[in-house]
Design a protein around this motif. Structure first.
Motif, short mmCIF file in Angstrom:
data_model
loop_
_atom_site.label_atom_id
_atom_site.label_comp_id
_atom_site.label_asym_id
_atom_site.label_seq_id
_atom_site.Cartn_x
_atom_site.Cartn_y
_atom_site.Cartn_z
N ALA A 328 0.23 17.16 0.29
CA ALA A 328 0.97 16.77 1.50
C ALA A 328 1.52 17.98 2.24
O ALA A 328 2.20 17.82 3.25
CB ALA A 328 2.11 15.84 1.12
N THR A 345 3.06 18.63 7.78
CA THR A 345 3.75 18.65 6.49
C THR A 345 4.90 17.67 6.49
O THR A 345 5.07 16.87 5.55
CB THR A 345 4.27 20.06 6.18
OG1 THR A 345 3.16 20.97 6.09
CG2 THR A 345 5.04 20.09 4.87
N GLN A 348 3.40 14.00 6.55
CA GLN A 348 2.74 13.56 5.32
C GLN A 348 3.73 13.39 4.17
O GLN A 348 3.58 12.47 3.37
CB GLN A 348 1.65 14.56 4.93
CG GLN A 348 0.51 14.67 5.93
CD GLN A 348 -0.14 13.33 6.24
OE1 GLN A 348 -0.30 12.50 5.34
NE2 GLN A 348 -0.49 13.09 7.48
N ILE A 349 4.73 14.25 4.09
CA ILE A 349 5.73 14.10 3.04
C ILE A 349 6.53 12.82 3.25
O ILE A 349 6.84 12.09 2.29
CB ILE A 349 6.64 15.34 2.97
CG1 ILE A 349 5.84 16.55 2.47
CG2 ILE A 349 7.83 15.09 2.06
CD1 ILE A 349 6.62 17.83 2.42
N ASN A 351 5.41 10.17 4.66
CA ASN A 351 4.50 9.07 4.34
C ASN A 351 4.41 8.80 2.84
O ASN A 351 3.98 7.71 2.43
CB ASN A 351 3.09 9.37 4.88
CG ASN A 351 3.00 9.22 6.38
OD1 ASN A 351 3.85 8.57 6.99
ND2 ASN A 351 1.99 9.81 6.99
N LEU A 352 4.81 9.76 2.02
CA LEU A 352 4.80 9.55 0.58
C LEU A 352 5.84 8.51 0.16
O LEU A 352 5.75 7.95 -0.93
CB LEU A 352 5.09 10.86 -0.16
CG LEU A 352 4.06 11.99 0.01
CD1 LEU A 352 4.54 13.23 -0.73
CD2 LEU A 352 2.70 11.56 -0.50
N PRO A 453 -1.05 8.36 -3.08
CA PRO A 453 -1.19 9.03 -1.77
C PRO A 453 -2.38 9.98 -1.69
O PRO A 453 -2.26 11.12 -1.22
CB PRO A 453 0.15 9.78 -1.65
CG PRO A 453 0.53 10.09 -3.04
CD PRO A 453 0.05 8.92 -3.87
N ARG A 454 -3.53 9.53 -2.13
CA ARG A 454 -4.77 10.29 -2.05
C ARG A 454 -5.90 9.35 -2.45
O ARG A 454 -5.66 8.28 -3.01
CB ARG A 454 -4.74 11.53 -2.97
CG ARG A 454 -4.41 11.17 -4.40
CD ARG A 454 -3.98 12.37 -5.23
NE ARG A 454 -3.43 11.95 -6.52
CZ ARG A 454 -2.18 11.60 -6.70
NH1 ARG A 454 -1.33 11.64 -5.71
NH2 ARG A 454 -1.75 11.23 -7.90
N LYS A 467 -6.94 15.71 4.43
CA LYS A 467 -5.64 15.27 3.92
C LYS A 467 -4.63 14.98 5.03
O LYS A 467 -3.64 14.29 4.80
CB LYS A 467 -5.07 16.28 2.94
CG LYS A 467 -4.69 17.62 3.53
CD LYS A 467 -4.12 18.51 2.42
CE LYS A 467 -3.58 19.82 2.98
NZ LYS A 467 -3.00 20.66 1.91
N ASP A 468 -4.88 15.47 6.27
CA ASP A 468 -3.97 15.15 7.36
C ASP A 468 -4.19 13.73 7.89
O ASP A 468 -3.48 13.28 8.78
CB ASP A 468 -4.09 16.16 8.49
CG ASP A 468 -5.47 16.17 9.13
OD1 ASP A 468 -6.44 15.78 8.45
OD2 ASP A 468 -5.59 16.57 10.29
N SER A 470 -3.77 11.12 5.97
CA SER A 470 -2.98 10.27 5.06
C SER A 470 -3.85 9.35 4.21
O SER A 470 -3.66 8.13 4.20
CB SER A 470 -1.98 9.42 5.84
OG SER A 470 -1.09 10.21 6.56
#
Length: 838
Positions: A328, A345, A348-349, A351-352, A453-454, A467-468, A470
């Motif tokens: 993330a 960053t 994405q964080i 979104n975790l 989250p992947r 990875k951007d 999500s």
């Protein structure tokens, strides 16, 4: 119908009388109520919508051309503090009623009620907008600035205030735009060589173009583009104030030369000020604090882990796997500084859903490189949720439900989320009317989900889904049990879903495995629930085809399934003797088989969602939803038919095989912050094939209800122009369209007028399906039912409580007079819902 029209006319006359004598109640003597603003641009009224936004003083809000908020305000008494007491002083006999004298406490209570009511009118209503000449002058200045910013530097503004004897006023603004200024040539002067090189390599089109109007918005847009360009190419300290556009009109007054000037970096230290060229900078260090709390910031950090040159720092032992958490983080050591990496960053964080605070700071080191520090404040690891709900529908008039959920964050140290949920409902169901208790049915269920989250796949997908975007993987296991609801279904579901979002507007998901098992526990109650089918069989047995003795129970009542087998037995010859009755019984048998059969549905589903809304306050946007599913294909390949039965089964359960496609388009037009025109179009098709003769009941389409065709109850319409009276009508093709105008009435109260149109059909071309249920091309569009009505909504911030009245406007199943035959309150449908229907 005539009575309704008469009532409407009387109401309209009463409303107009109320309006005419009440609108200027609180307009002081010598003042005027502002009723209208008019704009004349180059001699023509209107023409420039955007200019209306620059008018400072606007008339009171109107609802359907009537200023209800003002009239509501005027119902209040501004002197409510003393008015009641003064009235009693003038009319002392009021305290005696039917030989009863009110006590002082009762009088005080009445006074407080009077005060509260009047205060509520004044607070919830809208005070009269009194014409203010200073605001008129300020509006003229605003309009001049607006047109100058559009390139009309020679614009002339004038205005006139028109005062009427009835304390009302209008304001007219006169605008002469004159010749606009246009861009003739463009040049640049960039002081820093590094900036100049970056600018020359830019890939975006410029907003400032030769021949365009000299509009301020073009220059603001260009400045934003240039700022993003530099700050995403290593120039950490770039300041947009360094950008300047100079305008030269010496050659031709209306054809201007534009020069882009970008100065060096401005630095102020102590008492000295100086300029230095901008330069690129790299991020040499990245530090991630995974347990940062403001109150604990002075405590020592005891644990540090390093992964890919990133330091993961913690007060105690780390609870997060650095390798997994780094997915993330887009800010990488030894990389060029980029604003977009910081934003990605942060996004994405968040979104975790593991951290409630994300803060990113940079500081310059002695070697002119940057150090990035990412401070993360975690949520509590466990969260217990409890929810309750009241439900209502035409099938289940009342219900009480409750649920408990437990959330476990970071269960495998990679920001995963495990969720356990249990929910249950006690219902008042029409399917269990023979029971003497109010809550005669119940429903219970539970599910467990794991969100990762992947992508969890045996191969890499970075080339297709970075990875951007999500990327997420979700596992779900769920079950649901019913008692005295329909056929008492048991539902078991398991799914594996991959989802990703290439950008803010677009979202995709693939349910690579969606396995659903549906089991009916109360098949014997079918003809008690679907009473229309039972009554049809009884009618046929009483009139044309008498039931044999073995098709009756000991009380002489018809045994439906035995009688169906008797009628459909080819050796009895009823297909030729009574073809219409035979076809009706065939239809009942087919419907019985589809609804009562247990199904195993192994499906693959793709979902796509597009939404260009800019935020929660944006009421002008569009959205598209696509859902495509195919069921049973893989399972049917590996499973063989059992014996003489042509259908394929797995563990004795028939495998459903069908293809289904849903398309939905929604469009919203905003007319100010509290007025919206909303449109929806939906169409869906579900085609059984191979192993299935029909689509499973819970996968078929229905129409009607609070979020659908609101003039009909759920399941009560269709298919086509049929009027079969069945309790649950479904089809495998659906069209639905809705148009709704939403407006504010008063404070948190909102209103709406709507028109819904749609229907369902059968498109399987089954020989026993009646012709009026089939979709036969454009001719079947005449079967589209139309409903219209109005609604009232109350906004309580976190949700909207909705009450809609739907009136049957066009009924396709009527032989004659299909328009407005049942357009009245007696035949209307009252819909209670939460939030908007679409």
């Amino acid at each position: 119908m005539k009575n309704n029209i008469l009532i409407s006319i009387v109401f309209l006359i009463a409303s107009l009388a109320f309006v005419s004598c009440n609108s200027v109640k609180y307009v002081p003597e010598g003042k005027h109520l502002l009723t209208k603003n008019k704009l004349f641009v180059d001699g023509k009224q209107g023409g420039v919508k955007e200019a209306n936004e620059y008018i400072i003083q606007r008339p009171n809000q109107s609802v359907l051309l009537l200023k209800f908020p003002l009239y509501f305000y005027n119902l209040g008494n501004k002197g409510y503090d003393t008015a009641f007491v003064q009235y009693l002083d003038r009319h002392p006999k009021t305290l005696k009623f039917l030989d009863k004298t009110f006590s002082r406490k009762q009088v005080s209570s009445m006074n407080n009620t009077y005060k509260g009511l009047n205060k509520w009118f004044l607070e919830k209503g809208e005070a009269p907008v009194i014409l203010d000449s200073e605001k008129t002058t300020a509006t003229a200045k605003n309009l001049k600035s607006y047109f100058i910013n559009q390139g009309y530097y020679k614009v002339k503004i004038d205005y006139k205030e028109i005062l009427y004897p009835n304390k009302k006023a209008e304001v007219e603004y006169y605008i002469e735009k004159n010749t606009p200024y246009r861009i003739d040539s463009i040049s640049k002067d960039i002081s820093s060589k590094e900036l100049d090189l970056i600018y020359q390599k830019r890939k975006f089109p410029t907003s400032i173009k030769k021949g365009e109007l000299l509009k301020l918005s073009y220059f603001e847009d260009e400045r934003d583009k240039i700022t993003r360009l530099f700050r995403n190419n290593g120039v950490y300290y770039f300041d947009p104030n360094s950008i300047r556009f100079s305008i030269d009109t010496t050659r031709n007054e209306f054809d201007v030369n534009v020069k882009l000037q970008i100065a060096n970096r401005y630095i102020s230290k102590a008492d000295s000020v100086y300029f230095v060229p901008y330069k690129k900078q790299t991020v040499s260090k990245v530090k991630v604090y995974t347990d940062y709390y403001f109150n604990d910031r002075q405590k020592p950090y005891k644990d540090t882990l390093v992964y890919n040159k990133m330091e993961f720092i913690n007060h105690e032992k780390s609870k997060y796997n650095p390798k997994l958490l780094s997915n993330a983080i887009f800010i990488q050591p030894d990389s060029l500084y980029r604003d977009i990496d910081r934003e990605n960053t942060r996004t994405q964080i968040r979104n975790l859903q593991n951290f409630k605070l994300v803060e990113i700071r940079y500081r310059e080191l002695k070697d002119s490189t940057l150090e990035a520090s990412i401070y993360l404040t975690p949520y509590e690891k466990f969260r217990l949720g409890i929810n309750t709900e009241l439900t209502h529908s035409n099938v289940r008039p009342f219900g009480v439900s409750a649920g408990v959920s437990l959330l476990n964050r970071n269960i495998f140290k990679g920001a995963e989320i495990l969720k356990l949920s249990v929910q249950g409902s006690f219902l008042n169901s029409q399917d269990a009317a023979e029971f003497n208790t109010f809550f005669n049915a119940w429903e219970a269920g539970g599910d467990i989900s794991l969100k990762i989250p992947r992508f969890l796949l045996p191969f890499k997908t970075n080339k297709w889904v970075s990875k951007d975007m999500s990327p997420k993987t979700q596992f779900l296991l769920a079950t649901n049990f019913q008692k005295n609801i329909g056929l008492d279904k048991q539902n078991f579901t398991g799914s594996l879903t991959y989802s990703w979002a290439p950008n803010r507007k677009n979202k995709h998901s693939i349910e690579l495995l969606n396995l659903q098992y549906i089991r009916n526990l109360n098949v014997s109650s079918y003809f008690n629930i679907y009473r229309t089918d039972r009554n049809t069989l009884i009618n046929i047995s009483d009139t044309d085809i008498p039931a044999p003795e073995n098709a009756k129970d000991e009380n002489g009542n018809l045994i439906p399934l035995t009688y169906i087998d008797y009628v459909l037995d080819p050796s009895n010859g009823f297909a030729t003797q009574f073809p219409s009755d035979y076809k009706s019984v065939q239809n009942i048998k087919r419907r019985y088989d589809i609804i009562t059969e247990d199904y195993l549905i192994p499906a693959i589903v793709y979902n796509y969602n597009y939404n260009n809304s800019k935020g929660i306050k944006d009421n002008s946007f569009s959205a598209i939803r696509v859902r495509a599913a195919t069921a049973g294909n893989l399972a049917s390949i590996f499973v063989k038919s059992e014996g003489g039965d042509s259908s394929k089964k797995l563990l004795g359960i028939p495998i459903a095989q069908y293809a289904k496609l849903d398309l939905e388009y929604r469009k919203f037009w905003g007319f100010g912050p509290k007025k919206t025109l909303a449109y929806r179009f939906f169409t869906g098709i579900a085609l059984p094939y191979g192993n299935s003769k029909g689509v499973p009941f819970n996968k078929a389409y229905y129409i009607g209800g609070p979020n659908d065709l609101r003039a009909w109850k759920v399941y009560s319409l269709g298919p086509g122009s049929t009027r079969n009276g069945l309790e649950y009508n479904v089809g495998n093709f659906k069209i639905l369209s809705s148009l709704e105008y939403r407006f504010n009435v008063l404070g948190s109260f909102n209103g709406a007028f709507f028109i819904d149109a749609g229907n369902i059909w059968d498109i399987t071309n089954n020989s026993i399906t009646p012709d009026d249920e089939k979709f036969n091309g454009f001719d079947s569009l005449r079967d589209i039912a139309i409903g219209s009505g109005f609604g009232m909504r109350y906004d309580v911030n976190f949700l909207v409580i909705r009450l809609d009245f739907g009136f049957k406007t066009y009924e396709p199943y009527l032989e004659t007079n299909r328009w407005f035959t049942n357009y009245n309150f007696k035949k209307s449908v009252i819909n209670i819902g939460i939030n908007y229907p679409f």
